[in-house]
Design a protein around this motif. Structure first.
Motif, mmCIF file in Angstrom:
data_model
loop_
_atom_site.group_PDB
_atom_site.id
_atom_site.type_symbol
_atom_site.label_atom_id
_atom_site.label_comp_id
_atom_site.label_asym_id
_atom_site.label_seq_id
_atom_site.Cartn_x
_atom_site.Cartn_y
_atom_site.Cartn_z
ATOM 1 N N PRO B 66 0.816 -1.224 0.000
ATOM 2 C CA PRO B 66 0.000 0.000 0.000
ATOM 3 C C PRO B 66 0.847 1.270 0.000
ATOM 4 C CG PRO B 66 -0.128 -1.120 2.135
ATOM 5 C CD PRO B 66 0.567 -2.051 1.181
ATOM 6 N N ARG B 67 2.086 1.179 0.515
ATOM 7 C CA ARG B 67 2.961 2.363 0.529
ATOM 8 C C ARG B 67 3.421 2.743 -0.866
ATOM 9 N NH1 ARG B 67 6.239 -0.474 5.311
ATOM 10 N NH2 ARG B 67 5.785 -2.149 3.855
ATOM 11 N N SER B 68 3.316 1.781 -1.808
ATOM 12 C CA SER B 68 3.674 2.108 -3.186
ATOM 13 C C SER B 68 2.469 2.652 -3.949
ATOM 14 C CB SER B 68 4.211 0.860 -3.899
ATOM 15 O OG SER B 68 3.137 -0.038 -4.175
ATOM 16 N N VAL B 69 1.293 2.577 -3.334
ATOM 17 C CA VAL B 69 0.063 3.009 -3.999
ATOM 18 C C VAL B 69 -0.255 4.458 -3.648
ATOM 19 C CG1 VAL B 69 -2.431 2.570 -4.173
ATOM 20 C CG2 VAL B 69 -0.821 0.651 -4.046
ATOM 21 N N VAL B 70 -0.058 4.795 -2.380
ATOM 22 C CA VAL B 70 -0.343 6.146 -1.903
ATOM 23 C C VAL B 70 0.877 6.642 -1.133
ATOM 24 C CG1 VAL B 70 -1.758 7.497 -0.320
ATOM 25 C CG2 VAL B 70 -2.815 5.728 -1.684
ATOM 26 N N ASP B 71 1.384 7.829 -1.536
ATOM 27 C CA ASP B 71 2.488 8.420 -0.771
ATOM 28 C C ASP B 71 2.027 8.693 0.643
ATOM 29 O OD1 ASP B 71 4.302 8.391 -2.793
ATOM 30 O OD2 ASP B 71 3.805 10.419 -3.511
ATOM 31 N N GLY B 72 2.842 8.330 1.597
ATOM 32 C CA GLY B 72 2.514 8.623 2.987
ATOM 33 C C GLY B 72 1.436 7.720 3.561
ATOM 34 N N TYR B 73 1.237 6.573 2.947
ATOM 35 C CA TYR B 73 0.253 5.620 3.498
ATOM 36 C C TYR B 73 0.604 5.333 4.960
ATOM 37 C CZ TYR B 73 -2.581 1.427 4.126
ATOM 38 O OH TYR B 73 -3.482 0.508 4.598
ATOM 39 N N VAL B 74 -0.401 5.398 5.804
ATOM 40 C CA VAL B 74 -0.154 5.259 7.238
ATOM 41 C C VAL B 74 -0.174 3.781 7.637
ATOM 42 C CG1 VAL B 74 -0.964 5.858 9.545
ATOM 43 C CG2 VAL B 74 -1.186 7.510 7.674
ATOM 44 N N THR B 75 0.994 3.293 8.050
ATOM 45 C CA THR B 75 1.076 1.895 8.489
ATOM 46 C C THR B 75 1.102 1.894 10.013
ATOM 47 O OG1 THR B 75 3.459 2.046 8.296
ATOM 48 C CG2 THR B 75 2.284 1.072 6.450
ATOM 49 N N GLU B 76 -0.070 1.924 10.570
ATOM 50 C CA GLU B 76 -0.185 1.935 12.027
ATOM 51 C C GLU B 76 -0.907 0.683 12.464
ATOM 52 O OE1 GLU B 76 -0.466 6.515 13.656
ATOM 53 O OE2 GLU B 76 -2.292 5.370 13.232
ATOM 54 N N LEU B 77 -0.341 0.021 13.462
ATOM 55 C CA LEU B 77 -0.980 -1.190 13.956
ATOM 56 C C LEU B 77 -1.502 -0.939 15.357
ATOM 57 C CD1 LEU B 77 1.246 -4.295 13.227
ATOM 58 C CD2 LEU B 77 -0.983 -3.748 12.286
ATOM 59 N N PRO B 78 -2.779 -1.235 15.606
ATOM 60 C CA PRO B 78 -3.274 -1.165 16.974
ATOM 61 C C PRO B 78 -2.468 -2.113 17.876
ATOM 62 C CG PRO B 78 -5.075 -1.514 15.420
ATOM 63 C CD PRO B 78 -3.791 -1.658 14.649
ATOM 64 N N ALA B 79 -2.352 -1.749 19.142
ATOM 65 C CA ALA B 79 -1.532 -2.529 20.077
ATOM 66 C C ALA B 79 -1.940 -4.005 20.097
ATOM 67 C CB ALA B 79 -1.629 -1.921 21.471
ATOM 68 N N ALA B 80 -3.245 -4.272 20.028
ATOM 69 C CA ALA B 80 -3.707 -5.664 20.091
ATOM 70 C C ALA B 80 -3.205 -6.453 18.881
ATOM 71 C CB ALA B 80 -5.232 -5.711 20.148
ATOM 72 N N ASP B 81 -3.158 -5.795 17.710
ATOM 73 C CA ASP B 81 -2.670 -6.478 16.506
ATOM 74 C C ASP B 81 -1.154 -6.684 16.562
ATOM 75 O OD1 ASP B 81 -5.174 -6.791 15.365
ATOM 76 O OD2 ASP B 81 -5.099 -4.841 14.373
#
Lengths: 82, 142
Positions: B66-81
């Motif tokens: 997804p980071r190659s699809v949209v500049d600045g794609y937010v890769t944030e994982l909730p703590a549980a994940d």
């Protein structure tokens, strides 16, 4: 379907360690608290359905245009942005 | 030495190491009975990767980072994940957004990517209750 009447702050227990509690009652919505073991996944139904439908269409995607799409992406990447 | 595994996908046959099997413990919504997957690619497939199921109906998914699809794609994982992936701060995670081709259009599910911790060979599909991203993001090619 089992049907319960619950008052504010009352709960039901499902199986081993799953608790569903009524936290707030509004005119057209109810706030519910779910306590469950970490290996039990809890999702809003509409989100599960949304992602399930997206997965189903991804798994059956047409791919006659795949090689062309891959080629277009590769050439896009090899072209530095203007 | 690792044996190579020949993997049949909807998009052709590819090779993977037999140590490359990833477990998605919850499966994917709609494909809950398939838990074992491999990620493969090849010269005609790149930059797509195929996330290929090895169980049940053996679903094949085309994916893009997804980071190659949209500049600045937010890769944030909730703590549980993060916990479910046993992800440490220095683990590099593999992000795979599922793709659908519709004629010349490339539609990318940026909302619910599959995230894999390669150190542990486990993964999950993000099921955030809210997201700024769409399940059908149209990839801009021009």
């Amino acid at each position: 379907m089992l049907v319960f009447t619950r008052k504010l702050n009352e709960a039901i227990i499902i199986g081993d360690g799953i608790e569903i509690r009524v936290l707030r009652v509004g005119s057209d919505s109810v706030r519910i608290g779910v306590t469950a073991p970490s290996d039990v996944k809890v999702h809003r139904q509409e989100i599960y359905q949304l992602i399930s439908a997206a997965n189903a269409s991804a798994a059956t995607t047409e791919h006659t245009t795949l090689e062309r799409a891959a080629e277009r992406l590769r050439s896009k990447r090899s072209t530095p942005p203007a | 030495m690792l044996q190579e595994l020949s993997v049949e996908t909807r998009f052709g046959k590819y090779l993977a190491d037999d140590g490359a099997v990833v477990t998605l413990g919850d499966g994917l919504p709609g494909f809950e009975r398939c838990r074992q997957f491999v990620v493969v690619t090849g010269p005609t497939l790149e930059p797509f990767h195929c996330l290929q199921g090895l169980d049940d109906s053996r679903p094949s998914f085309l994916t893009l980072d997804p980071r190659s699809v949209v500049d600045g794609y937010v890769t944030e994982l909730p703590a549980a994940d993060r916990e479910r992936l046993d992800a440490r701060a220095d683990d590099s995670l593999l992000w795979l957004a599922l793709v659908r081709l519709d004629g010349d259009r490339i539609l990318v599910n940026l909302r619910a990517p599959v995230v894999i911790n390669a150190r542990r060979m486990v993964g999950l599909q993000l099921m955030a209750p809210e997201s700024r991203y769409s399940t059908e993001h149209l990839l801009a090619l021009d």
